[in-house]
Scaffold this active site. Structure first.
Site, PDB file in Angstrom:
ATOM      1  N   LYS A 265     -38.165  75.211 -50.875  1.00 10.99           N
ATOM      2  CA  LYS A 265     -36.806  74.879 -51.358  1.00 10.99           C
ATOM      3  C   LYS A 265     -36.888  73.927 -52.554  1.00 10.99           C
ATOM      4  O   LYS A 265     -36.239  74.139 -53.573  1.00 10.99           O
ATOM      5  CB  LYS A 265     -36.029  74.207 -50.216  1.00 10.99           C
ATOM      6  CG  LYS A 265     -34.866  73.354 -50.670  1.00 10.99           C
ATOM      7  CD  LYS A 265     -34.166  72.661 -49.522  1.00 10.99           C
ATOM      8  CE  LYS A 265     -34.657  71.273 -49.202  1.00 10.99           C
ATOM      9  NZ  LYS A 265     -34.208  70.189 -50.061  1.00 10.99           N
ATOM     10  N   ASN A 266     -37.720  72.897 -52.437  1.00  7.75           N
ATOM     11  CA  ASN A 266     -37.741  71.881 -53.493  1.00  7.75           C
ATOM     12  C   ASN A 266     -38.474  72.355 -54.742  1.00  7.75           C
ATOM     13  O   ASN A 266     -38.394  71.714 -55.787  1.00  7.75           O
ATOM     14  CB  ASN A 266     -38.334  70.568 -52.968  1.00  7.75           C
ATOM     15  CG  ASN A 266     -37.354  69.858 -52.048  1.00  7.75           C
ATOM     16  OD1 ASN A 266     -36.180  70.236 -51.968  1.00  7.75           O
ATOM     17  ND2 ASN A 266     -37.819  68.838 -51.343  1.00  7.75           N
TER      18      ASN A 266
ATOM     19  N   CYS B  30     -26.292  58.847 -50.979  1.00 10.27           N
ATOM     20  CA  CYS B  30     -26.357  59.849 -49.924  1.00 10.27           C
ATOM     21  C   CYS B  30     -26.903  59.182 -48.673  1.00 10.27           C
ATOM     22  O   CYS B  30     -27.239  58.001 -48.688  1.00 10.27           O
ATOM     23  CB  CYS B  30     -27.175  61.058 -50.343  1.00 10.27           C
ATOM     24  SG  CYS B  30     -28.927  60.892 -50.147  1.00 10.27           S
TER      25      CYS B  30
ATOM     26  N   ARG C 120     -30.051  56.312 -54.319  1.00  7.69           N
ATOM     27  CA  ARG C 120     -30.561  57.382 -55.179  1.00  7.69           C
ATOM     28  C   ARG C 120     -29.895  57.441 -56.565  1.00  7.69           C
ATOM     29  O   ARG C 120     -29.237  58.411 -56.920  1.00  7.69           O
ATOM     30  CB  ARG C 120     -30.456  58.733 -54.472  1.00  7.69           C
ATOM     31  CG  ARG C 120     -31.181  58.738 -53.137  1.00  7.69           C
ATOM     32  CD  ARG C 120     -31.114  60.060 -52.453  1.00  7.69           C
ATOM     33  NE  ARG C 120     -32.015  61.042 -53.026  1.00  7.69           N
ATOM     34  CZ  ARG C 120     -32.128  62.283 -52.581  1.00  7.69           C
ATOM     35  NH1 ARG C 120     -31.397  62.687 -51.579  1.00  7.69           N
ATOM     36  NH2 ARG C 120     -32.961  63.126 -53.143  1.00  7.69           N
TER      37      ARG C 120
ATOM     38  N   ARG D  92     -29.917  73.290 -44.345  1.00  7.53           N
ATOM     39  CA  ARG D  92     -30.151  73.031 -45.768  1.00  7.53           C
ATOM     40  C   ARG D  92     -31.602  73.309 -46.150  1.00  7.53           C
ATOM     41  O   ARG D  92     -31.882  73.612 -47.308  1.00  7.53           O
ATOM     42  CB  ARG D  92     -29.871  71.561 -46.093  1.00  7.53           C
ATOM     43  CG  ARG D  92     -28.454  71.168 -45.935  1.00  7.53           C
ATOM     44  CD  ARG D  92     -28.256  69.768 -46.395  1.00  7.53           C
ATOM     45  NE  ARG D  92     -28.665  69.639 -47.800  1.00  7.53           N
ATOM     46  CZ  ARG D  92     -28.576  68.539 -48.504  1.00  7.53           C
ATOM     47  NH1 ARG D  92     -28.079  67.453 -47.966  1.00  7.53           N
ATOM     48  NH2 ARG D  92     -28.963  68.499 -49.761  1.00  7.53           N
TER      49      ARG D  92
ATOM     50  N   ASP E 180     -40.841  62.809 -46.946  1.00  8.38           N
ATOM     51  CA  ASP E 180     -40.177  63.924 -46.260  1.00  8.38           C
ATOM     52  C   ASP E 180     -40.854  64.300 -44.940  1.00  8.38           C
ATOM     53  O   ASP E 180     -40.360  65.172 -44.227  1.00  8.38           O
ATOM     54  CB  ASP E 180     -40.117  65.158 -47.181  1.00  8.38           C
ATOM     55  CG  ASP E 180     -39.147  64.964 -48.330  1.00  8.38           C
ATOM     56  OD1 ASP E 180     -38.368  64.009 -48.299  1.00  8.38           O
ATOM     57  OD2 ASP E 180     -39.188  65.777 -49.276  1.00  8.38           O
TER      58      ASP E 180
END
Ligand code: EPZ
Length: 420
Positions: free
Chosen positions: A22-23, A116, A121, A396, A304
């Site tokens: 995804k990233n 967030c 951020r 997500r 992560d």
């Protein structure tokens, strides 16, 4: 709103295939805005964040078509240069359209992402360096309003190796005049993947994989086919799923070198692995011991994977200390894990975990993507039926999570839950 009901303790077996990252795909999709030629991307993961960035491009005039595993993105008729708050607020990575918009169209109107769940951020590193390249930036009514007579290559030194800033500036530099040098850039594998994609399109990027990237501006880009790397964070999550359930599973579709820091940490805890070109097989899962780990930018231990490691630490012998250095609010899973019976104390940006503790089912609530993954791991290890609420966070970033875990042997049901 759906909830998951996970019946533990689980025993897993077999193999799991990770999805494409995804990233890696988020900046690659944003980069399609740089070109008036079609881009063909393979195996886009079916995830909410991927849908959001595609929707963002569609709102600007991109035409998206699907044929089997191939998604074609055609940005030849872009007519809007705006990323509205409605979409940006649901996904911060939307800011990645700013570099491509400035590079190709010389303007962009992008909502400020705001804070967030995991931290404030800011995007100051992105904006300051676009200004150095010749952008005029105004912050107005919650939006970044940026324009330029044409970005110009120059030397940029990032004050922190931000992943997003490196990607945004690299994309902005592709069509800029002259040579851009980005120093102290991020080293995450997703940055290399973006650079390889851009070079395949016709960009001139060198220094890939080092902390100094050079980009020589080009005038045009060409039609291209590309498939992103496997998702290293998803792979690490399944690796920890294997360890926490004491199961000798194999994780496929990942370059193990992307997970060096994670594997070294898990090996120090007592795990043993076999590494192949694109797989990691768990060989030893018993008698794991406590660990002391700090998160840091790649090649360090990834933020992560912090939440997932912390969950594993509740099941091993001894006191682990896990320190979060990237985001200021990334321990939201801790109170939930403690409700399951974990013994975790927070001191500043460190979590002190006493293990092993018996985890027992209780209703638990997801707060952000990786914290949610940590809760699913805890539920796999816990005794009884654990209800996991607010699972939209998982959607997500984890493609087909339930199916993949079920295939490994976990017992998971989905049911509609109360709107909490
Ligand atoms: C990327 O976020 C990832 N997102 C994150 O993945 C990941 O946690 C993070 O990198 C760190 O590895 C994507 O790739 C889409 P940063 P990004 O800019 O780019 C500060 C997930 O779960 N900073 O490297 O936003 C910032 O506040 C996620 O998939 C500034 O101060 O991360 C943070 O403390 C969440 N000013 C640190 O740097 C800036 O202008 C790292 O942020 C930019 C960043």
């Amino acid at each position: 709103m759906d909830k998951l009901i996970i019946h533990g303790p689980s025993k897993l077996q077999g193999e799991v295939q990770v999805s494409r990252s995804k990233n890696a795909y988020l900046p690659i999709i944003a980069a399609c805005l740089l070109s008036d030629r079609p881009v063909h991307l393979f195996n886009l993961p079916e995830l909410r964040d991927i849908k959001t960035i595609i929707q963002l491009l569609q709102k600007m005039g991109a035409v998206i078509s699907y044929e089997g595993l191939r998604t074609t993105i055609d940005c030849s008729k872009i007519s809007s240069y705006e990323a509205t708050y409605e979409l940006v607020k649901t996904m911060r990575a939307s800011i990645l359209v700013l570099g491509p918009l400035l590079g190709r169209f010389k303007k962009g109107h992008v909502s400020l992402p705001g804070g967030c769940a995991i931290g404030a951020r800011p995007i100051d590193i992105h904006l300051k360096n676009f200004e150095k390249m010749g952008a005029i930036i105004n912050l107005d009514s919650g939006y970044v309003d940026a324009k330029t007579n044409g970005l110009k290559g120059c030397k940029l030194v990032l004050s922190f190796p931000s992943v997003g800033a490196t990607e945004n500036l690299m994309m902005g530099a592709v069509l800029a005049e002259g040579e851009t040098i980005i120093e102290n850039c991020a080293l995450e594998p997703e940055i290399d993947d973006l650079a390889h994609f851009l070079n395949k399109m016709g960009a001139k990027i060198s220094g890939i994989g080092t902390s100094i990237i050079k980009i020589i501006g080009v005038k045009n880009l060409k039609e291209v086919e590309y498939q992103a790397i496997g998702d290293r964070i998803e792979a690490a999550t399944y690796l920890i799923a294997g360890l926490i359930t004491k199961s000798l599973i194999t994780i496929r579709g990942i370059n193990p070198s992307f997970l060096d820091a994670v594997c070294v940490c898990l090996q120090e805890m007592g795990a043993k692995f076999k590494f192949g070109d694109d797989f990691i097989q768990i060989l030893e899962v018993s008698h794991l011991r406590a660990i002391q780990v700090d998160t840091s930018p790649f090649p360090g231990f990834p933020t992560d994977v912090q939440a997932q490691l912390l969950t594993l630490a509740t099941q091993v012998n001894g006191t682990s200390i896990i320190t979060e250095n990237i985001f200021e609010n990334r321990f939201m899973h801790v109170p939930e894990l403690n409700r399951l019976g974990a013994k975790i104390e927070l001191k500043g940006n460190s979590a002190i975990v006493q293990g092993p503790t018996v985890l027992k089912s209780a209703p638990i609530m997801c707060t952000d993507l990786r914290a949610s993954a940590a809760l699913v791991l805890a539920a796999l290890a816990a005794e009884g039926a654990t209800e996991v609420f607010r699972i939209y966070h998982l959607e997500r970033g984890y493609e087909k999570l339930e199916q993949k875990l079920r295939k490994l042997g976990a017992i998971i049901d989905r049911a509609s839950g109360p709107a909490i």
